[in-house]
Write a protein that holds these residues in place. Structure first.
Motif, mmCIF file in Angstrom:
data_model
loop_
_atom_site.group_PDB
_atom_site.id
_atom_site.type_symbol
_atom_site.label_atom_id
_atom_site.label_comp_id
_atom_site.label_asym_id
_atom_site.label_seq_id
_atom_site.Cartn_x
_atom_site.Cartn_y
_atom_site.Cartn_z
ATOM 1 N N LEU A 33 36.209 46.196 43.457
ATOM 2 C CA LEU A 33 35.208 45.718 42.487
ATOM 3 C C LEU A 33 35.639 46.042 41.056
ATOM 4 C CD1 LEU A 33 31.774 46.530 44.203
ATOM 5 C CD2 LEU A 33 33.121 44.425 44.291
ATOM 6 N N LEU A 78 36.578 37.428 43.333
ATOM 7 C CA LEU A 78 35.206 37.585 43.844
ATOM 8 C C LEU A 78 34.229 36.546 43.304
ATOM 9 C CD1 LEU A 78 34.703 41.473 44.102
ATOM 10 C CD2 LEU A 78 35.780 39.905 45.713
ATOM 11 N N PRO A 113 30.906 40.968 46.808
ATOM 12 C CA PRO A 113 30.460 41.145 45.418
ATOM 13 C C PRO A 113 29.073 41.796 45.383
ATOM 14 C CG PRO A 113 31.068 38.851 45.858
ATOM 15 C CD PRO A 113 31.090 39.554 47.168
#
Ligand code: NIG
Ligand code: FE
Length: 409
Positions: free
Chosen positions: A114, A155, A189
């Motif tokens: 992330l 993502l 996500p």
């Protein structure tokens, strides 16, 4: 360009016709070589080689002849699993790791994939290209001759397409083959945190067709792992590429075993990658298949997790390849000489077995077995001219030392 005649090569390594299949079991033990050899390259094609005894030097101009006494020539390595396109390094996580946090704990506090995804969204396509190009040049200068590169830090559709376009531009910018892999299912996500199923549906039903339509992927990949994606997700992705030219690669068994390897084999995956954790069922299903196991010892080294059981896989007839997994979070090194050393020291492969896994089998892991991984008449790939070294085994033994004198071709 023109003609180069390399003479007095101490040993010319991995001299054999392209292998129609990846090597298995005892085939891995041997790396064919010519001692006291010559090699002729004409207009970037290997046109002849052999023993010095059979070369008549009078046929050549003196400015074409290069004496490389004491040095070895090897085919360039193939790297079948990388994430070379990323925005920034993540050495702050390196320090977290030193302070005792695990990869999973770092990911939970906003690091990990992330973190890289946020950085991708903040950088322009041109800048992303120029950073990746710079890295790739360094990889080639360290002996890389063919590479697979994954997306996966996007993502979102827009950012994934950006990464894939960068890979496409890299294909045009360098003179080694690049295979492009769409890793849309790399992490969930934040917006889909409690709704993984709808994220998978979106990637498979909406993103994938766009990627395929624009011809941006040779392969698809999925991070099959506890807290990431499961066998069901794998099956959905696999079903979506049926009747397309694109094949399946799977990140699996990096931390946990849950049937992902058998399912990937069922789905006819070209490769299963990682396998730091492996049980008997996984092993048996792989042993009966054509799926190649791509092992990534730099990732084990960096994260401090087990090394994949390379020897057991090899002894059970599984085709194994070795690659770098170059990425900012779990393998910040693209050095395939280091992978070679780790494979010997930590996985107990012989220098020959590891070299076959880094060349012929890694080429097969990206369907380049017909053109890369060995030196033959007509070979158009890169070659590594080493510094003066006492033996072949000295290369992985003297890890950390620079063995490259020059990249040829
Ligand atoms: O191959 N395992 C998942 N993906 C990468 C790591 C990604 C990251 O931490 O940035 C891997 O290890
Ligand atoms: Fe990876």
């Amino acid at each position: 360009m023109g003609r180069s005649v390399y003479i007095n090569i101490k040993e010319l390594i991995q001299v054999r016709a392209p292998q129609p299949e990846p090597l298995r079991g005892p085939q891995m033990d041997d790396v064919p070589r010519i001692k006291d050899a010559f090699l002729i390259i004409e207009n970037q094609v290997v046109v002849d080689f052999g023993s010095m005894q059979n070369l008549s030097l009078q046929e050549f101009n003196s400015n074409e002849i290069i004496d490389v006494r004491g040095k070895y020539i090897l085919p360039a390595f193939c790297d079948a699993h990388t994430h070379t396109v990323f925005a920034t390094s993540r050495e702050e996580e390196f320090v977290d790791k030193i302070m005792g946090l695990s990869y999973q704990e770092i990911a939970e506090k906003g690091g990990g994939i992330l973190n890289s995804a946020k950085k991708i969204s903040e950088i322009s396509e041109d800048e992303l290209f120029s950073k990746a190009y710079h890295r790739l040049t360094k990889q080639i200068n360290l002996g890389l001759g063919a590479i697979e590169i994954k997306s996966g830090y996007g993502l979102s559709l827009e950012e994934e397409l950006k990464m894939l376009r960068v890979i496409k531009k890299l294909k045009a910018a360098v003179d080694i083959p690049i295979k492009s892999t769409f890793l849309g299912l790399h992490a969930i996500p934040l917006a889909y945190k409690n709704n993984k199923a709808s994220f998978v549906k979106e990637v498979v039903e909406s993103w994938l067709p766009k990627v395929l339509q624009e011809g941006l992927a040779d392969y698809v990949d999925i991070f099959c792992e506890t807290n990431y994606f499961d066998c069901n997700d794998l099956i959905q992705l696999s079903n979506a590429i049926k009747n397309t030219p694109v094949k399946l690669k799977v990140h699996v068994n990096q931390f946990t075993t849950f049937g992902g390897v058998s399912e990937a084999v069922n789905q006819n995956a070209l490769t299963v990658d990682h396998l730091e954790e492996l049980n008997e069922t996984d092993l048996l299903s792989l042993a009966k298949s054509n799926t190649i196991a791509t092992l990534l010892p730099s990732c084990s080294f960096y994260l401090g997790i087990p090394f994949a059981p390379a020897k057991t896989l090899l002894n059970n007839g599984v085709a194994i390849a070795l690659s770098s997994d170059y990425n900012p979070g779990s393998s910040p090194s693209y050095n395939l000489f280091f992978v070679w050393a780790l494979a010997c020291v930590k996985m107990k492969l012989t220098p020959e077995q590891a070299f076959n896994a880094l060349t012929i089998n890694a080429a097969h892991a990206m369907e380049l077995g017909k053109s890369h991984g060995s030196i033959f008449k007509g070979y158009q790939g890169k070659l590594i001219l080493t510094n003066e070294i006492p033996s072949f085994a000295y290369i992985p033994y003297a890890y950390g030392e620079n063995h490259v004198d020059k990249i040829l071709n």
